[in-house]
Design a protein around this motif. Sequence first.
Motif, PDB file in Angstrom:
ATOM      1  N   LEU A 330      12.672   4.214   4.281  1.00  0.00           N
ATOM      2  CA  LEU A 330      12.211   3.829   2.961  1.00  0.00           C
ATOM      3  C   LEU A 330      10.972   2.782   3.126  1.00  0.00           C
ATOM      4  N   GLY A 331      10.381   2.585   4.206  1.00  0.00           N
ATOM      5  CA  GLY A 331       9.155   2.248   4.483  1.00  0.00           C
ATOM      6  C   GLY A 331       8.395   2.021   5.575  1.00  0.00           C
ATOM      7  N   MET A 332       7.017   1.120   5.493  1.00  0.00           N
ATOM      8  CA  MET A 332       7.454   0.133   6.661  1.00  0.00           C
ATOM      9  C   MET A 332       6.121  -1.223   6.354  1.00  0.00           C
ATOM     10  N   VAL A 333       6.022  -2.319   7.595  1.00  0.00           N
ATOM     11  CA  VAL A 333       5.418  -3.146   6.575  1.00  0.00           C
ATOM     12  C   VAL A 333       4.957  -3.342   8.201  1.00  0.00           C
ATOM     13  N   HIS A 334       3.587  -3.914   8.247  1.00  0.00           N
ATOM     14  CA  HIS A 334       2.375  -4.456   8.641  1.00  0.00           C
ATOM     15  C   HIS A 334       2.809  -5.097   9.508  1.00  0.00           C
ATOM     16  N   PHE A 335       2.588  -5.585  10.840  1.00  0.00           N
ATOM     17  CA  PHE A 335       3.002  -7.437  11.119  1.00  0.00           C
ATOM     18  C   PHE A 335       1.465  -7.919  10.483  1.00  0.00           C
ATOM     19  N   GLN A 336       1.071  -7.980   9.716  1.00  0.00           N
ATOM     20  CA  GLN A 336      -0.057  -9.013   8.873  1.00  0.00           C
ATOM     21  C   GLN A 336       0.794  -9.218   7.152  1.00  0.00           C
ATOM     22  N   ARG A 337       1.219  -8.093   7.351  1.00  0.00           N
ATOM     23  CA  ARG A 337       2.460  -8.654   6.399  1.00  0.00           C
ATOM     24  C   ARG A 337       3.738  -9.662   5.749  1.00  0.00           C
ATOM     25  N   LEU A 338       4.113  -9.768   7.383  1.00  0.00           N
ATOM     26  CA  LEU A 338       4.730  -9.692   8.498  1.00  0.00           C
ATOM     27  C   LEU A 338       4.479 -11.651   7.895  1.00  0.00           C
ATOM     28  N   LEU A 339       3.020 -11.331   9.044  1.00  0.00           N
ATOM     29  CA  LEU A 339       2.672 -12.979   9.474  1.00  0.00           C
ATOM     30  C   LEU A 339       2.455 -13.847   8.282  1.00  0.00           C
ATOM     31  N   ARG A 340       2.456 -13.243   7.250  1.00  0.00           N
ATOM     32  CA  ARG A 340       1.868 -13.762   5.252  1.00  0.00           C
ATOM     33  C   ARG A 340       3.314 -14.592   5.200  1.00  0.00           C
ATOM     34  N   ASP A 341       4.119 -13.469   5.297  1.00  0.00           N
ATOM     35  CA  ASP A 341       5.421 -14.237   3.848  1.00  0.00           C
ATOM     36  C   ASP A 341       7.102 -15.182   4.491  1.00  0.00           C
ATOM     37  N   PRO A 342       6.880 -15.218   4.311  1.00  0.00           N
ATOM     38  CA  PRO A 342       7.882 -16.341   4.816  1.00  0.00           C
ATOM     39  C   PRO A 342       9.119 -15.377   5.798  1.00  0.00           C
ATOM     40  N   PRO A 343       9.450 -16.838   6.735  1.00  0.00           N
ATOM     41  CA  PRO A 343       9.947 -15.860   7.822  1.00  0.00           C
ATOM     42  C   PRO A 343      11.990 -16.177   6.749  1.00  0.00           C
ATOM     43  N   ALA A 344      12.059 -16.209   5.432  1.00  0.00           N
ATOM     44  CA  ALA A 344      13.132 -15.258   5.464  1.00  0.00           C
ATOM     45  C   ALA A 344      13.550 -14.626   4.319  1.00  0.00           C
ATOM     46  N   ASP A 345      12.521 -14.030   3.976  1.00  0.00           N
ATOM     47  CA  ASP A 345      12.370 -13.332   3.400  1.00  0.00           C
ATOM     48  C   ASP A 345      12.631 -11.881   3.481  1.00  0.00           C
ATOM     49  N   LEU A 346      12.844 -10.113   3.207  1.00  0.00           N
ATOM     50  CA  LEU A 346      13.899  -9.459   3.642  1.00  0.00           C
ATOM     51  C   LEU A 346      13.015  -8.396   3.567  1.00  0.00           C
ATOM     52  N   LEU A 347      13.050  -8.200   4.763  1.00  0.00           N
ATOM     53  CA  LEU A 347      12.215  -6.738   4.885  1.00  0.00           C
ATOM     54  C   LEU A 347      12.053  -5.939   3.660  1.00  0.00           C
ATOM     55  N   GLY A 348      13.511  -5.695   3.021  1.00  0.00           N
ATOM     56  CA  GLY A 348      13.377  -4.601   1.856  1.00  0.00           C
ATOM     57  C   GLY A 348      12.122  -4.708   0.644  1.00  0.00           C
ATOM     58  N   GLY A 349      12.173  -6.245   0.695  1.00  0.00           N
ATOM     59  CA  GLY A 349      11.296  -6.219  -0.383  1.00  0.00           C
ATOM     60  C   GLY A 349       9.837  -6.359   0.078  1.00  0.00           C
ATOM     61  N   LEU A 350       9.752  -5.508   0.753  1.00  0.00           N
ATOM     62  CA  LEU A 350       7.767  -5.917   1.691  1.00  0.00           C
ATOM     63  C   LEU A 350       7.636  -4.663   1.864  1.00  0.00           C
ATOM     64  N   VAL A 351       8.813  -3.553   1.870  1.00  0.00           N
ATOM     65  CA  VAL A 351       8.150  -2.323   2.099  1.00  0.00           C
ATOM     66  C   VAL A 351       6.855  -1.667   1.953  1.00  0.00           C
ATOM     67  N   ALA A 352       5.943  -0.447   2.398  1.00  0.00           N
ATOM     68  CA  ALA A 352       4.941  -0.157   1.278  1.00  0.00           C
ATOM     69  C   ALA A 352       5.110   1.263   1.588  1.00  0.00           C
ATOM     70  N   ASN A 353       5.087   2.177   0.713  1.00  0.00           N
ATOM     71  CA  ASN A 353       5.795   3.682   1.498  1.00  0.00           C
ATOM     72  C   ASN A 353       5.026   4.255  -0.114  1.00  0.00           C
ATOM     73  N   ASP A 354       3.580   4.368   0.231  1.00  0.00           N
ATOM     74  CA  ASP A 354       2.017   5.092  -1.436  1.00  0.00           C
ATOM     75  C   ASP A 354       1.667   5.751  -0.300  1.00  0.00           C
ATOM     76  N   ILE A 355       1.925   5.932   0.812  1.00  0.00           N
ATOM     77  CA  ILE A 355       0.892   7.244   1.528  1.00  0.00           C
ATOM     78  C   ILE A 355       2.382   7.865   2.146  1.00  0.00           C
ATOM     79  N   ASP A 356       1.924   9.415   1.659  1.00  0.00           N
ATOM     80  CA  ASP A 356       2.895  10.208   2.094  1.00  0.00           C
ATOM     81  C   ASP A 356       3.462  10.774   3.940  1.00  0.00           C
ATOM     82  N   PRO A 357       4.745   9.985   4.270  1.00  0.00           N
ATOM     83  CA  PRO A 357       4.811  10.524   5.656  1.00  0.00           C
ATOM     84  C   PRO A 357       4.387  11.959   6.623  1.00  0.00           C
ATOM     85  N   LEU A 358       4.633  12.494   7.702  1.00  0.00           N
ATOM     86  CA  LEU A 358       3.915  13.069   8.218  1.00  0.00           C
ATOM     87  C   LEU A 358       5.705  13.806   8.299  1.00  0.00           C
ATOM     88  N   ARG A 359       5.058  15.584   8.626  1.00  0.00           N
ATOM     89  CA  ARG A 359       6.057  15.781   8.590  1.00  0.00           C
ATOM     90  C   ARG A 359       6.302  16.377  10.937  1.00  0.00           C
TER      91      ARG A 359
END
Length: 427
Positions: A330-359
């Motif tokens: 689905l995507g990834m969440v950088h630790f800096q984003r984790l530090l900025r958002d409330p502890p109860a927020d869900l990861l599904g709403g924070l994922v970044a997927n705008d960079i194509d993954p590697l194969r």
Amino acid sequence: MSTPTRVYIARLAGVAVFDPNGDQVGRVRDAVARIRAAQRPPEVVGLVAEMPMRRRIFLSINRITTIDADAVVLGSGTLNLRRFEKRPNELLVLQELLDRRVRLEGGQPGAVVDVAMEARRGGEWTLTRVAVREQTGRLGRRGHLHQVEWDRVGGLSDVGEGRGTANLLAVLEDMRPADLANALQDLPDDRRNEVAAALDDERLADVLSELPEHDQVEILAALDRQRAADVLEEMDPDDAADLLNELPPPEQDVLLDLMEPDEADPVRQLLKYSAGTAGSVMTSEPVILPPDATVAEALARIREPQLSPAVAAQVFVTRAPMTTPTGRYLGMVHFQRLLRDPPADLLGGLVANDIDPLRPGTPLPEITRRMATYDLVAMPVIDRNNRLVGAVTVDDVLDHSLPRDWRNRDAGRVSTPVEEMPDGAHD
């Protein structure tokens, strides 16, 4: 010289070395003594210090103004940066004397646990006293510790034979794995293998990951196969795969069969990928969580002490299962984003997927270019079914981009502000 007249050398191991301006230039790793005839105690001619880039140099005793348990201070900022090489009539005190099996007066056997050097008139330093622990022969009981004059200890002249490992390991135990790996490279092959075998499986796994490939193979070959398999289990799968790639396929198969199946399976998978591709350099155990995990849960995971900084820098979010190959990526969440958002927020709403993954087949130059372009410390690797199979971290890229022998101590050059003198290996 502002220093105690008697210094126990094992206590100097790891002590910082400073120039006259108070700038640290390295750390003490050993003392060099010159063997003399007529039963005279060896003369200490200098110390071996480890500089940046793991280079070890010789510091003449005459250039040192202070020696104590907290610091060694030089009288000059000018150093000979030639790599230290031991001469035939010299011995490295810690490397060659610690754990040496000796005889006390009366024939009582013992083992060397430390050696003292003492200042004489005229500025000469000699090895004068030896700390020897009796060997009682009784399981679990430690013998008495004796401090004995050098010439009253039998067996010191046969340096190189009859040594254990306990006291040398005690000197090395606080080193980082990379520094311990460097220290092992200074030992003769048989002594290196002996000390390596005495490390516990987890510690040895960490050290092997920091050694050149040929040293890894030689140490692994010196272990019995079950012990070798146990050590491989403690290594990160990508490091274990790199090491096994240096072995003939039949030997790979034997060791993989001896490993626990859940430890061997990710290593087998990594061995299938072509060299120089994302699949061959990735870790198959990044931090993976489902989209309904909270920020608090993610922060708890990346705090786990066994994670490297590069692996802990982000969380990858996928559908179940949570082990590679996962469900849909689905995507990834950088630790800096984790530090900025409330502890109860869900990861599904924070994922970044705008960079194509590697194969898995993405070549290393392309990985390097994309990580540099987007300033990333890790990138996901997905298969054709959009399942996460691993992640390539910046340290994976560096390990495989540098020259093959970059871990060899003789492969690098030092960049340092001190002046290099043109004379020989010793001042």
